[in-house]
Design a protein around this motif. Structure first.
Motif, PDB file in Angstrom:
ATOM      1  N   LYS A  19       0.802  -1.217   0.044  1.00 42.70           N
ATOM      2  CA  LYS A  19      -0.003   0.055   0.026  1.00 42.70           C
ATOM      3  C   LYS A  19       0.769   1.096   0.009  1.00 42.70           C
ATOM      4  O   LYS A  19       1.814   1.176   0.485  1.00 42.70           O
ATOM      5  CB  LYS A  19      -0.937   0.096   1.252  1.00 42.70           C
ATOM      6  CG  LYS A  19      -1.833  -1.074   1.099  1.00 42.70           C
ATOM      7  CD  LYS A  19      -2.910  -0.824   2.362  1.00 42.70           C
ATOM      8  CE  LYS A  19      -3.889  -2.130   2.448  1.00 42.70           C
ATOM      9  NZ  LYS A  19      -4.799  -2.068   3.702  1.00 42.70           N
ATOM     10  N   GLN A  20       0.400   2.384  -0.553  1.00 48.00           N
ATOM     11  CA  GLN A  20       0.937   3.781  -0.512  1.00 48.00           C
ATOM     12  C   GLN A  20      -0.088   4.551  -0.052  1.00 48.00           C
ATOM     13  O   GLN A  20      -1.243   4.442  -0.232  1.00 48.00           O
ATOM     14  CB  GLN A  20       1.266   4.106  -2.051  1.00 48.00           C
ATOM     15  CG  GLN A  20       2.302   2.954  -2.444  1.00 48.00           C
ATOM     16  CD  GLN A  20       2.776   3.511  -3.816  1.00 48.00           C
ATOM     17  OE1 GLN A  20       3.261   4.672  -3.927  1.00 48.00           O
ATOM     18  NE2 GLN A  20       3.041   2.586  -4.845  1.00 48.00           N
ATOM     19  N   TYR A  21       0.153   5.786   0.559  1.00 49.55           N
ATOM     20  CA  TYR A  21      -0.715   6.659   1.284  1.00 49.55           C
ATOM     21  C   TYR A  21      -0.597   8.033   0.795  1.00 49.55           C
ATOM     22  O   TYR A  21       0.433   8.706   0.052  1.00 49.55           O
ATOM     23  CB  TYR A  21      -0.415   6.408   2.622  1.00 49.55           C
ATOM     24  CG  TYR A  21      -0.319   5.187   3.203  1.00 49.55           C
ATOM     25  CD1 TYR A  21      -1.662   4.566   3.683  1.00 49.55           C
ATOM     26  CD2 TYR A  21       0.503   3.990   3.083  1.00 49.55           C
ATOM     27  CE1 TYR A  21      -1.836   3.304   4.211  1.00 49.55           C
ATOM     28  CE2 TYR A  21       0.457   2.842   3.457  1.00 49.55           C
ATOM     29  CZ  TYR A  21      -1.003   2.591   4.201  1.00 49.55           C
ATOM     30  OH  TYR A  21      -0.815   1.305   4.562  1.00 49.55           O
ATOM     31  N   GLU A  35      -6.058   8.575   2.040  1.00 47.32           N
ATOM     32  CA  GLU A  35      -6.463   7.536   1.328  1.00 47.32           C
ATOM     33  C   GLU A  35      -5.151   6.539   1.161  1.00 47.32           C
ATOM     34  O   GLU A  35      -4.319   6.898   1.234  1.00 47.32           O
ATOM     35  CB  GLU A  35      -6.782   7.666   0.049  1.00 47.32           C
ATOM     36  CG  GLU A  35      -8.001   8.812  -0.179  1.00 47.32           C
ATOM     37  CD  GLU A  35      -7.899  10.294  -0.077  1.00 47.32           C
ATOM     38  OE1 GLU A  35      -8.949  10.947   0.432  1.00 47.32           O
ATOM     39  OE2 GLU A  35      -6.738  10.730  -0.072  1.00 47.32           O
ATOM     40  N   TRP A  36      -5.536   4.960   0.925  1.00 44.06           N
ATOM     41  CA  TRP A  36      -4.279   4.273   0.683  1.00 44.06           C
ATOM     42  C   TRP A  36      -4.782   3.600  -0.679  1.00 44.06           C
ATOM     43  O   TRP A  36      -5.784   3.991  -1.187  1.00 44.06           O
ATOM     44  CB  TRP A  36      -4.405   3.131   1.568  1.00 44.06           C
ATOM     45  CG  TRP A  36      -5.551   2.226   2.003  1.00 44.06           C
ATOM     46  CD1 TRP A  36      -6.259   2.392   2.999  1.00 44.06           C
ATOM     47  CD2 TRP A  36      -6.231   1.170   1.248  1.00 44.06           C
ATOM     48  NE1 TRP A  36      -7.383   1.559   2.900  1.00 44.06           N
ATOM     49  CE2 TRP A  36      -7.080   0.772   1.925  1.00 44.06           C
ATOM     50  CE3 TRP A  36      -5.494   0.687  -0.075  1.00 44.06           C
ATOM     51  CZ2 TRP A  36      -7.672  -0.475   1.434  1.00 44.06           C
ATOM     52  CZ3 TRP A  36      -6.302  -0.392  -0.362  1.00 44.06           C
ATOM     53  CH2 TRP A  36      -7.484  -1.029  -0.018  1.00 44.06           C
ATOM     54  N   GLU A  56      -3.405   0.239  -3.610  1.00 45.11           N
ATOM     55  CA  GLU A  56      -2.646  -0.847  -3.578  1.00 45.11           C
ATOM     56  C   GLU A  56      -3.110  -1.486  -5.054  1.00 45.11           C
ATOM     57  O   GLU A  56      -4.131  -1.586  -5.468  1.00 45.11           O
ATOM     58  CB  GLU A  56      -3.495  -1.894  -2.549  1.00 45.11           C
ATOM     59  CG  GLU A  56      -2.359  -3.190  -2.687  1.00 45.11           C
ATOM     60  CD  GLU A  56      -2.812  -4.192  -1.367  1.00 45.11           C
ATOM     61  OE1 GLU A  56      -1.943  -4.763  -0.971  1.00 45.11           O
ATOM     62  OE2 GLU A  56      -4.198  -4.141  -1.000  1.00 45.11           O
ATOM     63  N   THR A  99      -7.717   5.483   5.177  1.00 46.40           N
ATOM     64  CA  THR A  99      -6.529   4.908   6.452  1.00 46.40           C
ATOM     65  C   THR A  99      -7.502   4.849   7.652  1.00 46.40           C
ATOM     66  O   THR A  99      -8.647   5.470   7.841  1.00 46.40           O
ATOM     67  CB  THR A  99      -5.535   5.840   6.612  1.00 46.40           C
ATOM     68  OG1 THR A  99      -5.978   7.018   6.947  1.00 46.40           O
ATOM     69  CG2 THR A  99      -4.609   5.967   5.197  1.00 46.40           C
ATOM     70  N   GLU A 153       4.222   3.104   4.043  1.00 47.71           N
ATOM     71  CA  GLU A 153       3.476   3.105   5.193  1.00 47.71           C
ATOM     72  C   GLU A 153       4.460   3.936   6.240  1.00 47.71           C
ATOM     73  O   GLU A 153       3.828   4.550   7.036  1.00 47.71           O
ATOM     74  CB  GLU A 153       3.591   1.627   5.655  1.00 47.71           C
ATOM     75  CG  GLU A 153       2.744   1.604   6.994  1.00 47.71           C
ATOM     76  CD  GLU A 153       2.264   0.189   7.422  1.00 47.71           C
ATOM     77  OE1 GLU A 153       1.738   0.034   8.259  1.00 47.71           O
ATOM     78  OE2 GLU A 153       2.682  -0.883   6.596  1.00 47.71           O
ATOM     79  N   TYR A 200       3.923   7.478   5.770  1.00 43.96           N
ATOM     80  CA  TYR A 200       2.855   8.187   6.268  1.00 43.96           C
ATOM     81  C   TYR A 200       2.629   8.196   7.773  1.00 43.96           C
ATOM     82  O   TYR A 200       2.079   9.215   8.218  1.00 43.96           O
ATOM     83  CB  TYR A 200       1.501   7.156   5.908  1.00 43.96           C
ATOM     84  CG  TYR A 200       0.226   7.459   6.215  1.00 43.96           C
ATOM     85  CD1 TYR A 200      -0.431   8.764   5.489  1.00 43.96           C
ATOM     86  CD2 TYR A 200      -0.468   6.791   7.094  1.00 43.96           C
ATOM     87  CE1 TYR A 200      -1.479   9.077   6.003  1.00 43.96           C
ATOM     88  CE2 TYR A 200      -1.866   7.064   7.481  1.00 43.96           C
ATOM     89  CZ  TYR A 200      -2.241   8.104   6.775  1.00 43.96           C
ATOM     90  OH  TYR A 200      -3.633   8.626   7.290  1.00 43.96           O
TER      91      TYR A 200
END
Length: 115
Positions: free
Chosen positions: A2-4, A9-10, A12, A23, A107, A110
């Motif tokens: 996952k990126q944020y 918001e995330w 994937e 999130t 992560e 974030y």
């Protein structure tokens, strides 16, 4: 992985699609989610722009898409159970042939951003 986003918001990437959710921090801030307005399949999503809305007992929040592309899927289970939108790992919509936004965070990045 996952990126944020800075707007909580995330995203994937799986099977050529970008799955998007909120999130845990966003869910905590919103409180109990009572309504989810998902985008229409086939709609165009623009990275950094609002794509759907979540309504809670506290507020209405826009969910920004962390990817540009065409909405390929929506999580239909949320129509009958909107409170699940705030649960860890629950996706709201998926963008096909996505182009991810610039500036997405890992992560760890974030978590540091939240402090």
């Amino acid at each position: 992985m996952k990126q944020y986003t800075r707007t909580h918001e995330w995203v994937e990437l799986r099977d050529g699609k970008a799955y998007v959710g909120i999130t845990a921090h966003a869910a905590e801030e919103l409180g109990e989610i009572v309504y989810v307005e998902l985008p229409e399949i086939g709609a165009q999503a623009a990275a950094g722009e609002a794509c759907c809305e979540l309504e809670s007992v506290k507020a209405v929040a826009e969910v920004n898409s962390p990817a540009s592309g065409t909405v390929a899927e929506v999580n239909g289970e949320l129509a009958d159970a909107p409170e699940k939108a705030g649960e860890e790992g629950v996706w709201l919509f998926a963008v096909g042939d996505p182009v991810l936004a610039d500036g997405l965070m890992s992560e760890a990045e974030y978590e540091a951003f939240l402090r």
